[in-house]
Design a protein around this motif. Structure first.
Motif, PDB file in Angstrom:
ATOM      1  N   GLU A 428      77.812  30.898 -40.976  1.00 16.67           N
ATOM      2  CA  GLU A 428      78.808  31.003 -41.762  1.00 16.67           C
ATOM      3  C   GLU A 428      80.018  30.170 -42.862  1.00 16.67           C
ATOM      4  O   GLU A 428      80.759  30.984 -44.292  1.00 16.67           O
ATOM      5  CB  GLU A 428      80.009  31.764 -41.045  1.00 16.67           C
ATOM      6  N   PHE A 429      80.462  29.479 -42.370  1.00 15.12           N
ATOM      7  CA  PHE A 429      81.243  28.338 -43.110  1.00 15.12           C
ATOM      8  C   PHE A 429      80.009  28.361 -44.419  1.00 15.12           C
ATOM      9  O   PHE A 429      80.847  28.586 -45.619  1.00 15.12           O
ATOM     10  CB  PHE A 429      80.863  27.091 -43.036  1.00 15.12           C
ATOM     11  N   PRO A 451      87.693  22.760 -40.150  1.00 14.56           N
ATOM     12  CA  PRO A 451      88.305  22.648 -38.477  1.00 14.56           C
ATOM     13  C   PRO A 451      88.890  23.951 -39.021  1.00 14.56           C
ATOM     14  O   PRO A 451      89.330  23.818 -37.776  1.00 14.56           O
ATOM     15  CB  PRO A 451      89.952  20.796 -38.510  1.00 14.56           C
ATOM     16  N   GLU A 452      90.344  23.844 -39.980  1.00 14.13           N
ATOM     17  CA  GLU A 452      90.170  25.754 -39.653  1.00 14.13           C
ATOM     18  C   GLU A 452      90.199  26.756 -39.614  1.00 14.13           C
ATOM     19  O   GLU A 452      90.144  27.631 -38.875  1.00 14.13           O
ATOM     20  CB  GLU A 452      91.454  25.966 -40.681  1.00 14.13           C
ATOM     21  N   PHE A 453      88.403  26.493 -39.861  1.00 17.58           N
ATOM     22  CA  PHE A 453      87.989  27.886 -40.009  1.00 17.58           C
ATOM     23  C   PHE A 453      86.958  27.374 -38.585  1.00 17.58           C
ATOM     24  O   PHE A 453      86.987  28.350 -37.567  1.00 17.58           O
ATOM     25  CB  PHE A 453      86.274  27.116 -41.055  1.00 17.58           C
ATOM     26  N   VAL A 454      87.104  26.487 -37.832  1.00 20.48           N
ATOM     27  CA  VAL A 454      85.999  26.282 -36.742  1.00 20.48           C
ATOM     28  C   VAL A 454      87.498  26.865 -35.021  1.00 20.48           C
ATOM     29  O   VAL A 454      87.219  27.585 -34.462  1.00 20.48           O
ATOM     30  CB  VAL A 454      85.583  25.455 -35.919  1.00 20.48           C
ATOM     31  N   ARG A 455      88.574  26.382 -35.425  1.00 19.92           N
ATOM     32  CA  ARG A 455      89.376  27.230 -34.559  1.00 19.92           C
ATOM     33  C   ARG A 455      89.752  28.311 -34.800  1.00 19.92           C
ATOM     34  O   ARG A 455      90.092  29.083 -33.286  1.00 19.92           O
ATOM     35  CB  ARG A 455      90.943  26.097 -35.377  1.00 19.92           C
ATOM     36  N   ASN A 456      89.853  28.920 -35.432  1.00 23.33           N
ATOM     37  CA  ASN A 456      89.727  31.069 -36.073  1.00 23.33           C
ATOM     38  C   ASN A 456      88.438  31.481 -35.862  1.00 23.33           C
ATOM     39  O   ASN A 456      88.158  32.926 -35.379  1.00 23.33           O
ATOM     40  CB  ASN A 456      90.161  30.899 -37.765  1.00 23.33           C
ATOM     41  N   TYR A 457      87.749  30.817 -35.909  1.00 18.49           N
ATOM     42  CA  TYR A 457      86.124  31.665 -35.819  1.00 18.49           C
ATOM     43  C   TYR A 457      85.926  31.451 -34.135  1.00 18.49           C
ATOM     44  O   TYR A 457      84.741  32.197 -34.012  1.00 18.49           O
ATOM     45  CB  TYR A 457      85.204  31.200 -37.256  1.00 18.49           C
ATOM     46  N   ALA A 458      85.866  29.417 -33.605  1.00 18.41           N
ATOM     47  CA  ALA A 458      84.594  29.977 -32.642  1.00 18.41           C
ATOM     48  C   ALA A 458      85.206  30.817 -31.762  1.00 18.41           C
ATOM     49  O   ALA A 458      83.942  30.576 -30.737  1.00 18.41           O
ATOM     50  CB  ALA A 458      84.879  28.026 -31.897  1.00 18.41           C
ATOM     51  N   PRO A 459      86.386  30.792 -31.270  1.00 15.31           N
ATOM     52  CA  PRO A 459      86.386  32.590 -30.288  1.00 15.31           C
ATOM     53  C   PRO A 459      86.364  33.499 -30.222  1.00 15.31           C
ATOM     54  O   PRO A 459      85.565  34.400 -29.706  1.00 15.31           O
ATOM     55  CB  PRO A 459      88.435  32.188 -29.983  1.00 15.31           C
ATOM     56  N   THR A 532      83.713  17.852 -34.250  1.00 18.29           N
ATOM     57  CA  THR A 532      84.666  16.924 -33.350  1.00 18.29           C
ATOM     58  C   THR A 532      84.691  16.871 -32.183  1.00 18.29           C
ATOM     59  O   THR A 532      83.683  17.712 -31.560  1.00 18.29           O
ATOM     60  CB  THR A 532      85.844  17.009 -33.568  1.00 18.29           C
ATOM     61  N   THR A 533      84.742  16.397 -31.019  1.00 13.54           N
ATOM     62  CA  THR A 533      84.501  16.080 -29.389  1.00 13.54           C
ATOM     63  C   THR A 533      85.247  17.363 -29.428  1.00 13.54           C
ATOM     64  O   THR A 533      84.741  18.079 -27.912  1.00 13.54           O
ATOM     65  CB  THR A 533      85.071  14.632 -28.605  1.00 13.54           C
ATOM     66  N   ASP A 534      86.485  16.831 -29.292  1.00 11.87           N
ATOM     67  CA  ASP A 534      87.342  18.110 -29.196  1.00 11.87           C
ATOM     68  C   ASP A 534      86.832  19.434 -29.649  1.00 11.87           C
ATOM     69  O   ASP A 534      86.783  20.518 -28.223  1.00 11.87           O
ATOM     70  CB  ASP A 534      89.040  18.525 -30.010  1.00 11.87           C
ATOM     71  N   MET A 535      86.184  19.555 -30.565  1.00 17.58           N
ATOM     72  CA  MET A 535      85.925  20.886 -31.103  1.00 17.58           C
ATOM     73  C   MET A 535      84.311  21.894 -29.664  1.00 17.58           C
ATOM     74  O   MET A 535      84.285  23.020 -29.807  1.00 17.58           O
ATOM     75  CB  MET A 535      84.897  20.747 -32.548  1.00 17.58           C
ATOM     76  N   GLN A 536      83.439  20.219 -29.562  1.00 16.85           N
ATOM     77  CA  GLN A 536      82.069  20.359 -28.950  1.00 16.85           C
ATOM     78  C   GLN A 536      82.432  21.088 -27.630  1.00 16.85           C
ATOM     79  O   GLN A 536      82.155  21.912 -27.127  1.00 16.85           O
ATOM     80  CB  GLN A 536      82.026  19.412 -29.010  1.00 16.85           C
ATOM     81  N   ARG A 537      83.974  20.345 -26.843  1.00 18.07           N
ATOM     82  CA  ARG A 537      84.260  20.634 -25.440  1.00 18.07           C
ATOM     83  C   ARG A 537      84.679  21.855 -25.803  1.00 18.07           C
ATOM     84  O   ARG A 537      84.524  22.903 -24.650  1.00 18.07           O
ATOM     85  CB  ARG A 537      85.352  19.288 -25.248  1.00 18.07           C
ATOM     86  N   THR A 538      85.286  22.786 -26.681  1.00 21.83           N
ATOM     87  CA  THR A 538      85.957  24.208 -26.553  1.00 21.83           C
ATOM     88  C   THR A 538      84.356  25.205 -27.280  1.00 21.83           C
ATOM     89  O   THR A 538      85.103  26.319 -26.567  1.00 21.83           O
ATOM     90  CB  THR A 538      87.382  24.232 -28.197  1.00 21.83           C
ATOM     91  N   ILE A 539      83.628  24.734 -27.901  1.00 22.48           N
ATOM     92  CA  ILE A 539      82.879  25.528 -27.987  1.00 22.48           C
ATOM     93  C   ILE A 539      81.942  26.087 -26.896  1.00 22.48           C
ATOM     94  O   ILE A 539      80.916  26.818 -26.398  1.00 22.48           O
ATOM     95  CB  ILE A 539      82.011  25.241 -29.374  1.00 22.48           C
ATOM     96  N   ALA A 540      82.140  25.219 -25.608  1.00 21.27           N
ATOM     97  CA  ALA A 540      81.015  24.765 -24.544  1.00 21.27           C
ATOM     98  C   ALA A 540      81.615  25.604 -23.497  1.00 21.27           C
ATOM     99  O   ALA A 540      80.910  26.059 -23.077  1.00 21.27           O
ATOM    100  CB  ALA A 540      80.876  23.179 -24.005  1.00 21.27           C
ATOM    101  N   ALA A 541      82.706  25.031 -23.635  1.00 18.55           N
ATOM    102  CA  ALA A 541      83.486  26.931 -23.043  1.00 18.55           C
ATOM    103  C   ALA A 541      83.594  27.925 -23.245  1.00 18.55           C
ATOM    104  O   ALA A 541      82.716  28.695 -22.346  1.00 18.55           O
ATOM    105  CB  ALA A 541      84.692  26.404 -22.609  1.00 18.55           C
ATOM    106  N   TYR A 542      82.811  28.666 -24.731  1.00 16.05           N
ATOM    107  CA  TYR A 542      82.365  29.761 -24.862  1.00 16.05           C
ATOM    108  C   TYR A 542      81.196  30.651 -24.626  1.00 16.05           C
ATOM    109  O   TYR A 542      81.353  30.852 -24.383  1.00 16.05           O
ATOM    110  CB  TYR A 542      83.515  30.206 -26.772  1.00 16.05           C
TER     111      TYR A 542
END
Length: 565
Positions: A428-429, A451-459, A532-542
């Motif tokens: 999508e990006f 980073p802004e895209f991942v923050r908004n679209y991952a949830p 990033t590591t933080d992104m991966q941790r967030t996406i893994a939870a989803y």
């Protein structure tokens, strides 16, 4: 002098109207001088010198640049100029090149010299020749190679160039926007008047008509372009039980080679070429020979008699190539004959392959898909249901990315397409910054956009699936990865939900041309992992959240390759 200049400035500062008046007069005078210089040296042609029949300048007279814009003077009359431009398009060649020579012989100057240079170059290339207007039928195409559509920018040259690039001998244009390629014409010639539709992207040129093809014979720079280098290797397969029904054309070839067999099947207009030692077989993928169960290639490793480094199979195990001939058993598409009684959504998170799934559904069912939105680029590429209102009832299903309760409950059923969030977010990006089949620039990945895209679209990736599972009335979950891996089975499930009878031969046809024009050839490999590591941790939870929701509905959880990264 300085004092005088100061008074001059103060005068115009106090009287701005005078200043602008002076400026306008100055520019007007300069323009008149420029126009006058453009006509200096133009020969005066008396009324007696001009030819009333041809309207051409006297021999040896050189027209200025502006005069060269009237290129129609180069023909016996304006009608001849328009006729040749419409008939032949930008690749036109006469038998001796004389028609194009006329265009450059009349009038001199830089413009005419440039035209003459272009004539010489194009005469050397000898790329295409118009051969006539032909009948076409959606059930039995006149040209049976690849095809593509562009309802906004189609031109004669673009169609010819695409067909020539793929090694085809003929290019045909239809309906002003459709391009078909092939190795031979399987239709009757009709009146030129029936090819009367102007190209969508080229005024003055004709691109066929309704069920009528304007056909060009392509003169390829290398005839070897037609050979098996353009064929696709499918693998080694066991000989089918009823060979004559599975592969209806057979020819003995004592001096067998891959290119000879591929060329034979291409000439016979079959998409499959199967090499069996010294025999060549041609046919279509069918339930008798579906190409689903590959064998070890060592079983087919018998050298060709006329080709030292290629395998030609054996009488029991066939080496199979897919030729350039397009399987037309699944190419016909239309709107539903009667208004549908139910609205079925093709729902997905953006980047999950919705457009590709629409392509597959249209080929498998023969009906157009619709959309909750309108995307002109998709319409121009052949998705004709794009212009219909989503409630029109004329399309087989409706593309949507919506995830609100009200929007979901508006549909009677849904195919929910889910994709690995890591791949979906990147896709999508890429679409957002590079178009449907393009790629985002390196600066976008490195900048603040990613980073802004991942923050908004991952949830949203997670809530989209959760909402459809919660509010959807009848939801069929299809994982994008499963659709890629086992298209025949997964597409069959989708077609059944849509209420259309599953025709296995049609599904096999879809398999052979599954990519279409809107499936990326694969995400462009970045030099680094953008997550990033933080992104991966967030996406893994989803991912875990969605996996639990699917299993809570007694459905298969997410595929294993979703995590870990």
């Amino acid at each position: 002098m300085a004092k005088l200049w100061f008074k001059f400035q103060r005068y115009f500062r106090r009287k701005p109207v005078r200043f602008f008046t002076f400026l306008v007069l100055y520019l007007t005078a300069g323009s008149l001088v420029f126009l006058h210089s453009g006509f200096v040296g133009q020969p005066a042609v008396s009324q007696g010198q001009a030819s009333p029949a041809a309207g051409a300048p006297a021999e040896g007279a050189e027209l200025p640049f502006l005069g060269d814009l009237h290129l129609g003077r180069g023909f016996r009359d304006a009608g001849e100029a328009a006729s040749i431009a419409r008939r032949y398009g930008p690749w036109f060649k006469g038998k001796d090149g004389s028609e194009r020579a006329k265009l450059g012989d009349y009038g001199g100057g830089a413009w005419s010299r440039a035209l003459k240079g272009r004539v010489v170059r194009e005469k050397d290339e000898e790329r295409a020749k118009y051969i006539g207007c032909y009948l076409d039928d959606t059930q039995s195409r006149a040209l049976r190679g690849v095809s593509f559509f562009d309802y906004k920018k189609m031109t004669v040259f673009r169609c010819q160039d695409n067909c020539a690039e793929r090694g085809y001998l003929y290019a045909g244009l239809e309906f002003g926007a459709e391009c078909y390629c092939g190795h031979k014409i399987q239709a009757t010639n009709v009146s030129e008047a029936e090819c009367d539709m102007e190209c969508k992207g080229e005024r003055g040129s004709l691109c066929g008509g309704a069920n009528r093809l304007s056909v060009y014979r392509l003169q390829l720079a290398q005839e070897s372009a037609r050979r098996y280098g353009s064929a696709v290797f499918r693998g080694c397969f066991r000989r089918p039980d009823n060979l004559s029904l599975a592969l209806p054309v057979t020819a003995a070839m004592p001096n067998m080679s891959v290119d000879k067999c591929v060329d034979l099947c291409t000439e016979k207009e079959y998409p499959l070429a199967a090499l069996a030692g010294t025999a060549c077989h041609c046919g279509f993928p069918t339930t008798r020979f579906p190409l689903h169960e590959r064998e070890d290639e060592q079983l087919c490793a018998q050298k060709c008699s006329a080709e030292e480094f290629e395998s030609c199979g054996t009488p029991s195990y066939f080496i199979v190539y897919q030729t350039q001939v397009q399987d037309n058993r699944c190419m016909d598409r239309r709107f539903l004959p009667a208004k549908s009684k139910q609205l079925i959504a093709l729902a997905s998170f953006p980047g999950a392959g919705n457009t590709w799934a629409r392509h597959l559904i249209e080929l498998a069912t023969g009906f157009y898909t619709g959309s909750y939105y309108f995307d002109g680029s998709l319409y121009n590429k052949g998705f004709k249901g794009e212009r219909d209102h989503w409630r029109s009832g004329r399309t087989i299903c409706i593309k949507t990315h919506e995830s609100g309760q009200k929007e979901i409950e508006a549909f009677d059923a849904a195919i929910l397409l889910i994709r690995n969030p890591y791949k979906a977010l990147m896709a999508e990006f890429n679409r957002k910054y590079g178009g449907h089949i393009g790629f985002a620039a390196h600066a976008h990945w490195k900048g603040k956009e990613w980073p802004e895209f991942v923050r908004n679209y991952a949830p949203w990736w997670a809530t989209h699936t959760l909402d459809w599972l919660k509010f959807g009335k009848k939801v069929l979950v299809v994982h994008f990865e499963d659709l890629k891996r086992d298209l025949f089975v997964q597409l069959g499930r989708m077609v059944r939900l849509l209420g259309v009878a599953v025709r296995e031969d049609r599904l096999l046809c879809v398999e052979s041309q599954k990519d279409g024009n809107f499936k990326r050839s694969g995400l462009r490999k970045l030099e680094y992992d953008p997550y990033t590591t933080d992104m991966q941790r967030t996406i893994a939870a989803y991912i875990k959240l969605v996996d639990a929701a699917l299993k809570g509905r007694n459905l298969t959880g997410v595929p294993d390759d979703y995590y870990p990264r």
